[in-house]
Scaffold this motif. Sequence first.
Motif, PDB file in Angstrom:
ATOM      1  N   PRO A  58     -44.046 -56.339  -5.602  1.00 27.08           N
ATOM      2  CA  PRO A  58     -43.026 -55.766  -4.718  1.00 27.08           C
ATOM      3  C   PRO A  58     -43.458 -54.411  -4.170  1.00 27.08           C
ATOM      4  O   PRO A  58     -44.310 -53.726  -4.757  1.00 27.08           O
ATOM      5  N   GLN A  59     -42.851 -54.014  -3.068  1.00 26.96           N
ATOM      6  CA  GLN A  59     -43.295 -52.795  -2.379  1.00 26.96           C
ATOM      7  C   GLN A  59     -43.147 -51.549  -3.250  1.00 26.96           C
ATOM      8  O   GLN A  59     -43.988 -50.649  -3.208  1.00 26.96           O
ATOM      9  N   GLN A  60     -42.080 -51.449  -4.027  1.00 28.95           N
ATOM     10  CA  GLN A  60     -41.919 -50.277  -4.882  1.00 28.95           C
ATOM     11  C   GLN A  60     -43.029 -50.194  -5.931  1.00 28.95           C
ATOM     12  O   GLN A  60     -43.488 -49.106  -6.263  1.00 28.95           O
ATOM     13  N   THR A  61     -43.452 -51.344  -6.430  1.00 32.49           N
ATOM     14  CA  THR A  61     -44.569 -51.362  -7.372  1.00 32.49           C
ATOM     15  C   THR A  61     -45.849 -50.895  -6.683  1.00 32.49           C
ATOM     16  O   THR A  61     -46.643 -50.141  -7.258  1.00 32.49           O
ATOM     17  N   ALA A  62     -46.046 -51.356  -5.441  1.00 29.55           N
ATOM     18  CA  ALA A  62     -47.217 -50.926  -4.671  1.00 29.55           C
ATOM     19  C   ALA A  62     -47.189 -49.421  -4.437  1.00 29.55           C
ATOM     20  O   ALA A  62     -48.230 -48.755  -4.463  1.00 29.55           O
ATOM     21  N   ALA A  63     -45.991 -48.860  -4.212  1.00 26.65           N
ATOM     22  CA  ALA A  63     -45.868 -47.413  -4.035  1.00 26.65           C
ATOM     23  C   ALA A  63     -46.281 -46.676  -5.302  1.00 26.65           C
ATOM     24  O   ALA A  63     -46.963 -45.641  -5.243  1.00 26.65           O
ATOM     25  N   LEU A 116     -40.381 -35.716 -12.699  1.00 23.29           N
ATOM     26  CA  LEU A 116     -39.658 -36.987 -12.689  1.00 23.29           C
ATOM     27  C   LEU A 116     -38.902 -37.174 -11.380  1.00 23.29           C
ATOM     28  O   LEU A 116     -38.965 -38.237 -10.748  1.00 23.29           O
ATOM     29  N   LEU A 117     -38.189 -36.140 -10.970  1.00 19.99           N
ATOM     30  CA  LEU A 117     -37.410 -36.234  -9.740  1.00 19.99           C
ATOM     31  C   LEU A 117     -38.311 -36.318  -8.514  1.00 19.99           C
ATOM     32  O   LEU A 117     -38.032 -37.079  -7.571  1.00 19.99           O
ATOM     33  N   LEU A 118     -39.399 -35.558  -8.513  1.00 16.58           N
ATOM     34  CA  LEU A 118     -40.326 -35.570  -7.377  1.00 16.58           C
ATOM     35  C   LEU A 118     -40.956 -36.949  -7.201  1.00 16.58           C
ATOM     36  O   LEU A 118     -40.978 -37.502  -6.094  1.00 16.58           O
ATOM     37  N   LEU A 119     -41.468 -37.515  -8.287  1.00 20.79           N
ATOM     38  CA  LEU A 119     -42.090 -38.831  -8.212  1.00 20.79           C
ATOM     39  C   LEU A 119     -41.067 -39.912  -7.855  1.00 20.79           C
ATOM     40  O   LEU A 119     -41.381 -40.857  -7.119  1.00 20.79           O
ATOM     41  N   SER A 120     -39.847 -39.757  -8.359  1.00 21.14           N
ATOM     42  CA  SER A 120     -38.797 -40.722  -8.031  1.00 21.14           C
ATOM     43  C   SER A 120     -38.496 -40.715  -6.538  1.00 21.14           C
ATOM     44  O   SER A 120     -38.295 -41.780  -5.923  1.00 21.14           O
ATOM     45  N   LEU A 121     -38.464 -39.528  -5.943  1.00 22.26           N
ATOM     46  CA  LEU A 121     -38.238 -39.432  -4.498  1.00 22.26           C
ATOM     47  C   LEU A 121     -39.351 -40.121  -3.721  1.00 22.26           C
ATOM     48  O   LEU A 121     -39.099 -40.868  -2.770  1.00 22.26           O
ATOM     49  N   LYS A 122     -40.592 -39.867  -4.119  1.00 20.02           N
ATOM     50  CA  LYS A 122     -41.719 -40.485  -3.421  1.00 20.02           C
ATOM     51  C   LYS A 122     -41.658 -42.009  -3.516  1.00 20.02           C
ATOM     52  O   LYS A 122     -41.844 -42.719  -2.519  1.00 20.02           O
ATOM     53  N   ILE A 123     -41.414 -42.511  -4.721  1.00 25.47           N
ATOM     54  CA  ILE A 123     -41.361 -43.961  -4.924  1.00 25.47           C
ATOM     55  C   ILE A 123     -40.216 -44.574  -4.126  1.00 25.47           C
ATOM     56  O   ILE A 123     -40.365 -45.628  -3.491  1.00 25.47           O
ATOM     57  N   SER A 124     -39.065 -43.907  -4.140  1.00 26.42           N
ATOM     58  CA  SER A 124     -37.901 -44.413  -3.425  1.00 26.42           C
ATOM     59  C   SER A 124     -38.164 -44.515  -1.930  1.00 26.42           C
ATOM     60  O   SER A 124     -37.841 -45.531  -1.295  1.00 26.42           O
ATOM     61  N   LEU A 126     -41.241 -44.353  -0.219  1.00 16.71           N
ATOM     62  CA  LEU A 126     -42.371 -45.219   0.121  1.00 16.71           C
ATOM     63  C   LEU A 126     -42.067 -46.682  -0.167  1.00 16.71           C
ATOM     64  O   LEU A 126     -42.681 -47.574   0.429  1.00 16.71           O
ATOM     65  N   GLY A 127     -41.113 -46.924  -1.049  1.00 19.62           N
ATOM     66  CA  GLY A 127     -40.756 -48.290  -1.383  1.00 19.62           C
ATOM     67  C   GLY A 127     -39.780 -48.927  -0.424  1.00 19.62           C
ATOM     68  O   GLY A 127     -39.529 -50.140  -0.507  1.00 19.62           O
ATOM     69  N   THR A 128     -39.217 -48.146   0.486  1.00 23.47           N
ATOM     70  CA  THR A 128     -38.220 -48.683   1.417  1.00 23.47           C
ATOM     71  C   THR A 128     -38.644 -48.592   2.884  1.00 23.47           C
ATOM     72  O   THR A 128     -38.048 -49.254   3.729  1.00 23.47           O
ATOM     73  N   LEU A 129     -39.661 -47.787   3.196  1.00 23.76           N
ATOM     74  CA  LEU A 129     -40.181 -47.737   4.558  1.00 23.76           C
ATOM     75  C   LEU A 129     -40.885 -49.052   4.888  1.00 23.76           C
ATOM     76  O   LEU A 129     -41.300 -49.786   3.987  1.00 23.76           O
ATOM     77  N   PRO A 130     -41.055 -49.385   6.170  1.00 19.64           N
ATOM     78  CA  PRO A 130     -41.800 -50.605   6.519  1.00 19.64           C
ATOM     79  C   PRO A 130     -43.194 -50.579   5.880  1.00 19.64           C
ATOM     80  O   PRO A 130     -43.944 -49.616   6.046  1.00 19.64           O
ATOM     81  N   ALA A 131     -43.528 -51.632   5.154  1.00 17.30           N
ATOM     82  CA  ALA A 131     -44.785 -51.656   4.400  1.00 17.30           C
ATOM     83  C   ALA A 131     -46.001 -51.452   5.291  1.00 17.30           C
ATOM     84  O   ALA A 131     -46.986 -50.834   4.874  1.00 17.30           O
ATOM     85  N   LEU A 232     -44.379 -30.342  -2.656  1.00 23.29           N
ATOM     86  CA  LEU A 232     -43.107 -30.326  -1.941  1.00 23.29           C
ATOM     87  C   LEU A 232     -43.290 -30.711  -0.482  1.00 23.29           C
ATOM     88  O   LEU A 232     -42.473 -31.442   0.088  1.00 23.29           O
ATOM     89  N   ALA A 233     -44.386 -30.239   0.129  1.00 16.08           N
ATOM     90  CA  ALA A 233     -44.644 -30.579   1.525  1.00 16.08           C
ATOM     91  C   ALA A 233     -44.864 -32.075   1.694  1.00 16.08           C
ATOM     92  O   ALA A 233     -44.349 -32.691   2.639  1.00 16.08           O
ATOM     93  N   GLU A 234     -45.612 -32.680   0.776  1.00 16.12           N
ATOM     94  CA  GLU A 234     -45.861 -34.121   0.853  1.00 16.12           C
ATOM     95  C   GLU A 234     -44.555 -34.909   0.730  1.00 16.12           C
ATOM     96  O   GLU A 234     -44.302 -35.855   1.493  1.00 16.12           O
ATOM     97  N   THR A 235     -43.713 -34.508  -0.212  1.00 18.17           N
ATOM     98  CA  THR A 235     -42.443 -35.207  -0.421  1.00 18.17           C
ATOM     99  C   THR A 235     -41.516 -35.049   0.779  1.00 18.17           C
ATOM    100  O   THR A 235     -40.890 -36.021   1.230  1.00 18.17           O
ATOM    101  N   ILE A 236     -41.421 -33.839   1.309  1.00 19.01           N
ATOM    102  CA  ILE A 236     -40.566 -33.598   2.478  1.00 19.01           C
ATOM    103  C   ILE A 236     -41.094 -34.350   3.691  1.00 19.01           C
ATOM    104  O   ILE A 236     -40.320 -34.838   4.526  1.00 19.01           O
ATOM    105  N   PHE A 237     -42.411 -34.465   3.792  1.00 19.93           N
ATOM    106  CA  PHE A 237     -43.003 -35.231   4.886  1.00 19.93           C
ATOM    107  C   PHE A 237     -42.536 -36.687   4.829  1.00 19.93           C
ATOM    108  O   PHE A 237     -42.113 -37.258   5.841  1.00 19.93           O
ATOM    109  N   TYR A 238     -42.579 -37.300   3.655  1.00 15.61           N
ATOM    110  CA  TYR A 238     -42.146 -38.692   3.517  1.00 15.61           C
ATOM    111  C   TYR A 238     -40.647 -38.834   3.792  1.00 15.61           C
ATOM    112  O   TYR A 238     -40.206 -39.781   4.448  1.00 15.61           O
ATOM    113  N   LEU A 239     -39.859 -37.893   3.286  1.00 19.01           N
ATOM    114  CA  LEU A 239     -38.416 -37.937   3.531  1.00 19.01           C
ATOM    115  C   LEU A 239     -38.116 -37.804   5.021  1.00 19.01           C
ATOM    116  O   LEU A 239     -37.242 -38.514   5.558  1.00 19.01           O
TER     117      LEU A 239
END
Length: 248
Positions: A58-63, A116-124, A126-131, A232-239
Amino acid sequence: MPHPRLFLLALGFYTRLPVPQAVDYKRLPEAAVYLPLVGWLVGGLSALSFYLADWLWPQQTAAIVALVAGILVTGAFHEDGFADVCDGFGAGFDKQRILEIMKDPRTGTYGMLGLLLLLSLKISVLGTLPAVAVPSLLLAGHSFSRLQPLLVMRRYDYARIDDSKAGAAVFKPGGIDLLFAASLALVPLLLLPAVCWLAILPVLAANWLLGRYFYRRIGGYTGDCLGASQQLAETIFYLSMSTLWTFI
């Protein structure tokens, strides 16, 4: 001025990839101008890992696999800095105490929760954007986020300088250095739709606020602060990309 040999220095310091031994480590601080190019490599390997894993799971696993690949390549270099900043600024009440906590090799509650929160945001995200878009986003995110530490270095002074040897190791990028690094950081964005360039704005704004926060609390930055600015910049970029993608 940037020099190709500095890229080997940056590669050896910011990743766990082997480099030739005949490099001048006295110039290590200057090698920071190649951070966005290091981001090409880390982002490219993360993107490839996502692409392959997305065929199997699944995509979240791939993320998660993509994040693991990036962490393995860098040795969690920037994540460690982010965790130390969470601990230092979360538990410290003055400059001296903050700096002491950040030097402690142990990770505390603030650091663990922050990661934990930072990685959770990234996974969330990257796991929902178009693959199909995620590999390009990983490449751009890793590259552009690595420009942000250079902007902090340009604006502020190193916070640990007393009479220590650290002062000799501090590097303040010049205009040409920043232009060179920015050109490297922006190239991967050419792979994305034009509207995605708007994601630059919240990243720059957040990095400016973070730099101001560091300055108010400790009078400048440390190496851990630079790692935190990248994460933080990487995470905000994905968001930001997740928000912009609704208009594509």
